[in-house]
Design an enzyme around this catalytic site. Structure first.
Site, PDB file in Angstrom:
ATOM      1  N   GLY A  48       0.791  -1.226   0.000  1.00  4.10           N
ATOM      2  CA  GLY A  48       0.000   0.000   0.000  1.00  4.10           C
ATOM      3  C   GLY A  48       0.824   1.276   0.000  1.00  4.10           C
ATOM      4  O   GLY A  48       0.263   2.367   0.031  1.00  4.10           O
ATOM      5  N   HIS A  49       2.147   1.169  -0.046  1.00  2.00           N
ATOM      6  CA  HIS A  49       3.013   2.370   0.051  1.00  2.00           C
ATOM      7  C   HIS A  49       4.162   2.277  -0.936  1.00  2.00           C
ATOM      8  O   HIS A  49       5.295   2.029  -0.531  1.00  2.00           O
ATOM      9  CB  HIS A  49       3.558   2.500   1.469  1.00  2.00           C
ATOM     10  N   PHE A  50       4.071   2.479  -2.077  1.00  2.00           N
ATOM     11  CA  PHE A  50       2.896   2.679  -2.920  1.00  2.00           C
ATOM     12  C   PHE A  50       2.963   1.604  -3.988  1.00  2.00           C
ATOM     13  O   PHE A  50       4.058   1.313  -4.482  1.00  2.00           O
ATOM     14  CB  PHE A  50       2.946   4.067  -3.558  1.00  2.00           C
TER      15      PHE A  50
END
EC number: 4.2.1.59
Length: 152
Positions: A48-50
């Site tokens: 999720g990052h990224f």
């Protein structure tokens, strides 16, 4: 003194996915520690990052530095004997002058260097820097508290 992952796990309560120190290269009780964190695309935070541009979150670089400091704090200067992390808790209580100079990406190897500024039985302050190759990617002054588990 050098520590492999098994010895690190004997002295830190952290486990996957929060254990962020892979090896200790140098440990001079009362003075400094040099440790390694290998950054892999398999790290859970990269989902999720990224997804389109994986970058290690700065807060986790600071956490890795704090974990290295914790290992350092558990080493007693009078002989290198480690304090027991089963009876002693170590808390990050302050971060000053944090700077993030360059993104850390999969394939990088973080060299975590932590130097003591002040050490006592209950509070420690350090100068901490994270390097990729010979370039500083993050730095901060960190403060940590040491407490008996019963006081935590």
């Amino acid at each position: 003194m050098e520590l492999d992952i098994r010895r690190i796990m004997e002295h830190l309560p952290h486990r996957y996915p929060m254990l962020l120190v892979d090896r200790v290269l140098e440990l001079v009780p009362g003075e400094r520690i040099v440790a390694i964190k290998n950054v892999s695309i398999n790290e859970p935070f990269f989902q999720g990052h990224f997804p389109h541009l994986p970058v290690m979150p700065g807060v986790l670089i600071i956490e890795a530095l704090a974990q290295a400091a914790a290992i350092f704090s558990f080493a007693k200067p009078e002989g290198g004997t480690m304090l027991d992390s089963n009876t002693t808790a170590y808390y990050l209580v302050g971060i000053d002058d944090a700077r993030f100079r360059k993104p850390v990406v999969p394939g990088d190897q973080l060299r975590l260097e932590v130097t003591a500024l002040r050490i006592s039985k209950v509070m420690c302050k350090y100068e901490a820097k994270a390097y990729v190759k010979d370039e500083v990617v993050a730095e901060a002054k960190i403060m940590c508290a040491i407490r008996d588990i019963g006081e935590a």
